[in-house]
Design an enzyme around this catalytic site. Structure first.
Site, mmCIF file in Angstrom:
data_model
loop_
_atom_site.group_PDB
_atom_site.id
_atom_site.type_symbol
_atom_site.label_atom_id
_atom_site.label_comp_id
_atom_site.label_asym_id
_atom_site.label_seq_id
_atom_site.Cartn_x
_atom_site.Cartn_y
_atom_site.Cartn_z
ATOM 1 N N LYS A 118 0.829 -1.208 0.000
ATOM 2 C CA LYS A 118 0.000 0.000 0.000
ATOM 3 C C LYS A 118 0.859 1.252 0.000
ATOM 4 C CE LYS A 118 -4.058 -1.985 2.314
ATOM 5 N NZ LYS A 118 -3.591 -3.352 2.498
ATOM 6 N N GLU A 193 -2.160 6.616 8.931
ATOM 7 C CA GLU A 193 -2.736 7.733 8.192
ATOM 8 C C GLU A 193 -3.928 8.251 8.991
ATOM 9 O OE1 GLU A 193 -3.723 5.951 4.465
ATOM 10 O OE2 GLU A 193 -5.664 5.214 5.154
ATOM 11 N N HIS A 228 -13.482 -3.803 9.948
ATOM 12 C CA HIS A 228 -12.878 -3.341 8.701
ATOM 13 C C HIS A 228 -13.061 -4.352 7.568
ATOM 14 C CE1 HIS A 228 -11.116 -0.243 11.208
ATOM 15 N NE2 HIS A 228 -10.555 -1.161 11.954
ATOM 16 N N GLU A 268 -9.915 1.279 -4.800
ATOM 17 C CA GLU A 268 -10.717 1.644 -3.636
ATOM 18 C C GLU A 268 -10.385 3.065 -3.178
ATOM 19 O OE1 GLU A 268 -10.222 -1.324 -0.620
ATOM 20 O OE2 GLU A 268 -11.336 -2.828 -1.767
ATOM 21 N N GLU A 281 -6.341 1.854 -2.012
ATOM 22 C CA GLU A 281 -5.524 0.772 -2.537
ATOM 23 C C GLU A 281 -6.143 0.248 -3.821
ATOM 24 O OE1 GLU A 281 -5.503 -2.568 0.119
ATOM 25 O OE2 GLU A 281 -7.652 -2.474 0.459
ATOM 26 N N ASN A 283 -6.928 -3.432 -5.559
ATOM 27 C CA ASN A 283 -6.956 -4.884 -5.417
ATOM 28 C C ASN A 283 -6.809 -5.515 -6.793
ATOM 29 O OD1 ASN A 283 -7.389 -5.209 -2.543
ATOM 30 N ND2 ASN A 283 -9.373 -4.268 -2.903
ATOM 31 N N ARG A 285 -7.281 -8.222 -8.324
ATOM 32 C CA ARG A 285 -7.988 -9.506 -8.395
ATOM 33 C C ARG A 285 -9.478 -9.229 -8.512
ATOM 34 N NH1 ARG A 285 -10.324 -9.278 -3.430
ATOM 35 N NH2 ARG A 285 -9.098 -8.390 -1.718
#
Length: 641
Positions: A118, A193, A228, A268, A281, A283, A285
């Site tokens: 990330k 963050e 999360h 995202e 981030e 992903n 996939r």
């Protein structure tokens, strides 16, 4: 162009079943891999061939890339689809698949590598102008930086993630997040963050081919999350302005082009309450929630993945979206008990209505300790958001799920909650509303009493002894049965005559008809049908008032069921991953203090001191495997002065 003939899916559960379904439609032979506990799993039964991966844990089986490739070659597969999770975002595995002469159904290894961390991904996105949250150095953090979000650099799914609201707790949170990240991903790197209160998790599905075309397939909102991890997802994300939606599409396409992406992926974003988007981030996939995008665009994303891997070009633009889709993840877990995962036999799984159900289980399958507790994804698609939400809530409310505690009732209440119904979800939804969403309501109590009556009511004409076992059969005296349901005990008293049943002390409830599997009651003047199913000592009762699992209360408690006061028992089978520092018999502990950390079904659970006092026994050690109900420790409560 490459012509595929046989596909191995390097995964398990519902995603393997879902990929096999498309592969069959395209005329491809299918190959499954399985661990020992999964030998008779649905994904194995759904494939044309299956190869055993010896062992039980993911580390010994589904994470062994060498064994997966060996299985593909042995079974004659010419392509490998990773699904999601496990090896799906492992660039080395993707490279090894290609080096073995197999087709990799996914993005280039270099693209996976670029987005794997990330922290590195954020640097790459900053270079192409995608907005980012500025990182915070934990070593120099001040109260003005709070709250902070700690995140694992090498993975997602909520692992290695902590919210810090107090600087004094930052050091311990960093150690815990790093340890969890190292255990889950083999990399303990953690970064910090700003934590955005009431932020929304919005993502863009992208699909790219090898000929320069990149599609942005709309937005999804995945803000309703527990620990999360996503629980309810929908497409398109509600309440976004056209300008914001277009900026998200543009940023997602820029991210894909920056790494020469190919195949399906998701970018995202975190969207603040005032509408500012920040990159989270990418992903690399297929996502768990891809069915909602498939529904609104009328596409099969797995089929498109396979065609792109064969070298086909996408049309210049995707089809126009229609309607709205909402997905709920049905988990074997107890939200009222800190999301405690459940294991055991799933006796019945039936979801009615015009909904899509993706599952890796059928009736009689066992939910084990080694994998994610998700039972199914249920998806509704309708012309409007309100209708899609209503259809999904109705289908879930009418579902029959026997054998395991699930989050089904929470899903129904979440979908009907005013904040969600008005299209204003945010990531703090369950932090604020979980207690109210999981508490028993007066309606639920009434329904449980009615359910107990339904289970106890004898069928007209049937010998009473057949229904009430060893209870006394004196018509002059009321019969009594007691059940527990959701931790509450309900007593049922009734008398029987020739083909009739009369209730005693249960105002507003009248038995109208009864058979071994169906009972009709009049509840407060309204006729209700109750479906009854017996399995061992459990009685499952389903009606429009809800679903209830009833356990008969024995007349004579078993002395062996008693435990020493202050005993801490394992709430589930799992592995002890951590013991509190310096904890030993004789240690002083305070109520609510974390003593042990237990990992089961991809989640970490804290075992807390039940009261302030002294630890008199400790039977657990790091790395130890424990069974459900195992004695972990004993705390002797201090007596008040």
């Amino acid at each position: 162009m490459t012509n595929l003939t046989s596909l191995l899916v390097a995964n398990r559960g519902e995603i393997a079943v879902r990929i096999f379904r498309t592969a069959r439609d395209l005329g491809l032979a299918t190959v499954a891999v399985h661990s020992d506990p999964d030998a008779d799993a649905l994904h194995v039964r759904s494939a044309d061939a299956a190869v055993r991966l010896p062992g039980a844990t993911p580390a010994d089986t589904y994470l062994r890339g060498d064994l997966v490739i060996k299985a593909a070659l042995a079974a004659g597969a010419d392509a490998v689809h990773p699904g999601y999770g496990f090896l799906s975002e492992n660039a080395d595995f993707a490279r090894q698949v290609q080096d073995s002469g197999l087709t990799w159904i996914g993005p280039p290894p270099e693209a996976i590598e670029a987005m794997a961390s990330k922290t590195r991904a954020k640097e790459l996105m900053r270079a192409v102008g995608v907005p980012l949250l500025d990182p915070v150095d934990p070593a120099t953090a001040t109260p003005a930086d709070l709250p902070l979000l700690l995140k694992a650099a090498a993975g997602g799914g909520g692992r290695g993630m902590r919210v810090v609201r107090d600087l004094d707790a930052l050091g311990e949170a960093l150690r815990a997040a790093s340890a969890e990240a190292a255990s889950a991903f083999g990399d303990g790197e953690v970064f910090a963050e700003p934590y955005v209160e009431r932020g929304r998790h919005v993502e863009v599905q992208i699909l790219a081919d090898a000929h320069g075309t990149v599609w942005a397939l709309g937005t999804r909102d995945c803000s309703l999350q527990r620990r999360h991890q996503k629980v309810i997802e929908e497409a398109p994300a509600p309440g976004l302005s056209d300008t914001l939606r277009e900026s998200l599409h543009t940023a997602a396409v820029a991210a894909a082009r920056a790494v020469s992406y190919r195949g399906a992926g998701t970018v995202e974003f975190l969207v603040t309450a005032d509408g500012r988007p920040y990159f989270l981030e990418m992903n690399t996939r297929l996502q768990v929630e891809h069915p909602v995008t498939e529904a609104v665009f009328g596409l099969d994303l797995v089929a498109l993945q396979l065609r792109v891997a064969e070298g086909e070009a996408l049309p210049p633009a995707p089809p126009e979206p229609t309607g709205h889709a909402v997905e709920a993840r049905l988990y074997a877990e107890d939200p009222a008990q800190d999301w405690r995962p459940q294991t055991g036999v799933l006796h019945t799984l039936h979801v009615p209505g015009a909904v899509r159900v993706d599952t890796g289980f059928t009736d009689g399958d066992t939910v084990g300790i080694h994998y994610d507790p998700m039972l199914a994804k249920v998806v509704a698609h309708a012309p409007t958001r309100a209708e899609a939400v209503r259809v999904l809530a109705h289908a879930l409310a009418g579902a029959r799920i026997h054998g395991l505690t699930t989050n089904r009732e929470l899903l129904v209440r979440s979908l009907l909650h005013p904040q969600f119904a008005t299209g204003q979800p945010d990531t703090g939804f369950y932090d604020r509303h979980l207690t109210a969403l999981t508490e028993n309501t007066p309606d639920a109590t009434t329904a449980a009493v009615a359910a107990a009556l339904a289970a106890a009511a004898p069928a007209p004409g049937a010998p009473l002894a057949a229904r009430i076992g060893g209870w006394r059969n004196l018509r002059s005296q009321p019969q009594t049965r007691r059940y527990t349901a959701a931790g509450t005990e309900h007593e049922v008293r009734y008398t029987t005559g020739t083909g009739t049943t009369r209730l005693v002390d249960h105002r507003g409830i009248v038995v109208l008809a009864a058979s071994p599997d169906r009972v009709t009651l009049e509840v407060d003047g309204i006729r209700r049908m109750f479906h009854v199913k017996h399995n061992g000592t459990e009685v499952y009762v389903d009606s429009a008032l809800g679903s209830h699992t009833l356990t008969p209360v024995p007349r004579f408690p078993d002395p062996q069921d008693r435990t020493e006061p202050g005993s801490l028992l394992a709430p589930m089978p799992g592995t002890v991953v951590r013991v509190a520092e310096d904890l030993a018999p004789g240690s002083r502990v305070t109520a609510g203090q974390p003593l042990l950390w237990l990992e089961a079904m991809k989640m970490e659970h804290r075992i807390l001191a039940p009261a302030s006092g002294t630890l008199t026994a400790l039977h657990a050690a790091t790395g130890q495997q424990v069974e459900f109900g195992a004695l972990l420790a004993v705390v002797q409560e201090e007596k008040p002065a």
